[in-house]
Design a protein around this motif. Structure first.
Motif, mmCIF file in Angstrom:
data_model
loop_
_atom_site.group_PDB
_atom_site.id
_atom_site.type_symbol
_atom_site.label_atom_id
_atom_site.label_comp_id
_atom_site.label_asym_id
_atom_site.label_seq_id
_atom_site.Cartn_x
_atom_site.Cartn_y
_atom_site.Cartn_z
ATOM 1 N N TYR A 186 102.235 31.151 7.795
ATOM 2 C CA TYR A 186 102.490 29.709 7.821
ATOM 3 C C TYR A 186 101.546 29.014 8.796
ATOM 4 C CZ TYR A 186 105.262 25.399 8.391
ATOM 5 O OH TYR A 186 105.681 24.095 8.451
ATOM 6 N N ASP A 187 101.340 29.626 9.974
ATOM 7 C CA ASP A 187 100.454 29.034 10.979
ATOM 8 C C ASP A 187 99.009 29.001 10.504
ATOM 9 O OD1 ASP A 187 102.445 28.571 12.962
ATOM 10 O OD2 ASP A 187 102.430 30.698 13.418
ATOM 11 N N VAL A 188 98.567 30.050 9.798
ATOM 12 C CA VAL A 188 97.195 30.086 9.297
ATOM 13 C C VAL A 188 97.006 29.023 8.217
ATOM 14 C CG1 VAL A 188 95.455 31.503 8.151
ATOM 15 C CG2 VAL A 188 96.947 32.520 9.880
ATOM 16 N N VAL A 189 98.009 28.872 7.337
ATOM 17 C CA VAL A 189 97.934 27.824 6.323
ATOM 18 C C VAL A 189 97.906 26.454 6.984
ATOM 19 C CG1 VAL A 189 99.137 26.740 4.374
ATOM 20 C CG2 VAL A 189 99.008 29.232 4.528
ATOM 21 N N ARG A 190 98.690 26.277 8.035
ATOM 22 C CA ARG A 190 98.663 25.014 8.786
ATOM 23 C C ARG A 190 97.276 24.756 9.350
ATOM 24 N NH1 ARG A 190 102.077 24.570 13.637
ATOM 25 N NH2 ARG A 190 101.107 22.523 13.716
ATOM 26 N N PHE A 191 96.645 25.795 9.882
ATOM 27 C CA PHE A 191 95.299 25.644 10.453
ATOM 28 C C PHE A 191 94.304 25.220 9.375
ATOM 29 C CE2 PHE A 191 91.136 27.348 11.604
ATOM 30 C CZ PHE A 191 90.974 26.844 12.878
#
Length: 345
Positions: A186-191
């Motif tokens: 989720y954090d990588v997609v947010r980035f």
């Protein structure tokens, strides 16, 4: 990552964007499976750092245990069906030891793969590959004494100074000189979404090009979509999740219309006294554990990748279900699918 605009980014960039929130919740390797499930349920997390050591003041980071690890361990255990049947018939626990009384250390040892170590200098493309292509749920990101070297290999030699866990659902803890910090897919997609202005037309890709599409729901159809009906038991659903290597399955009614989803996270909150609920239909299992039957995130074939990514992030979802005009699921778009799409560019 093949997108040129993102080639300059590394794991360190993602960490700095995400921040290093301190994790308040850990599990000891001597704690039980039930303890881990209870902690995950209480704090709505899907994984926990595992600490070991006889001295509570000098504990070491051992590994990370996820709800998916617990699912596989529980469903592969001997005696599970016997206990489920006994509780279904008698309405009480048998009193015999159950798999939920095994230790977290046993779960960690049973896994085929432990956490991998990567450098904070690892290119973002390599991190995405770990998550998307190789199905990696956890890696240990380490900063070493030779962190200023120009070598960008995933495995970094030297003396470790700090460890950061990039995982599917945990934050960070400090263990004296070591620090374990977590990121999620989720954090990588947010980035990536944060840098959407650098992605050009790739975000306009029709979602049908990203989704894992399937044939009709009939189990006899080649390439059919794994699913469960409202009549299937929770134990059947968990075994199917394990064998199909999925994190969630669509729950459909008699007409094949999407009702809700059943995920491995629904194991959280299970106790040795409620194992019998696994023998009940999935909706009855959810009601028995006082879970809300949520409406899943649904999209249609005219959606773009940008719209689906925005929806996943806004609704804090791990997946979207692509349905046809009759509301029957024909595909799933997970965070893994989104990340894998950028590898193909």
């Amino acid at each position: 990552m093949k997108t040129r605009a993102l080639e300059k980014y590394t794991v360190r960039d993602v960490l700095e964007y995400r921040g290093h929130p301190q994790l308040q919740h850990t599990v000891d390797e001597c704690d039980t499976v039930e303890d881990a499930l209870e902690l995950m349920y209480a704090h709505d997390v899907v994984s926990l750092p595992v600490l070991g050591g006889s001295n509570s003041d000098d504990q070491a980071f051992v590994d990370i245990v996820s709800v998916y690890d617990l699912r596989d361990y529980i469903t592969n255990s001997q005696g599970l069906e016997e206990e489920v049947d006994f509780q279904m018939l008698s309405g009480r626990a048998s009193g015999k030891p159950t798999v939920l009384e095994d230790t977290v250390a046993q779960v960690v040892r049973s896994r085929k793969h432990a956490s991998q170590e990567v450098s904070t200098r690892m290119p973002l493309e390599e991190l995405v590959k770990l998550f998307a292509t190789y199905g990696q749920h956890r890696v240990l990101v380490t900063a070493t004494d030779d962190d200023n070297d120009t070598d960008n290999n995933a495995q970094v030699p030297g003396t470790r100074k700090r460890g950061v866990s990039v995982d599917s659902g945990c934050s960070s803890i400090s263990l004296q000189n070591n620090k374990v910090c977590g990121l999620t897919q989720y954090d990588v997609v947010r980035f990536i979404q944060h840098h959407n202005h650098e992605l050009g037309s790739s975000l306009d890709t029709p979602i049908m090009s990203v989704a894992r599409t399937h044939a009709p729901l009939s189990p006899s159809a080649r390439g059919h979509m794994p699913h469960i009906t409202v009549r299937n038991t929770a134990l059947h659903a968990l075994v199917l999740l394990r064998d199909s290597h999925n994190s969630a399955l669509p729950v459909v009614d008699s007409d094949g219309r999407l009702v809700t989803e059943f995920a491995a996270t629904m194991l959280r909150g299970l106790t040795h006294n409620s194992i019998g609920l696994l023998g009940k239909p999935v909706l009855a299992y959810m009601f028995g554990l006082r879970m809300r039957v949520l409406s899943p995130y649904v999209v249609h074939e005219n959606f773009t990748l940008s719209q689906v990514m925005s929806g996943l992030l806004r609704m804090n979802c791990r997946r979207a279900w692509l349905v046809d005009r009759e509301e029957r699921p024909v595909a799933v778009i997970s965070l893994t699918d989104v990340l894998n799409h950028f590898l193909q560019l």
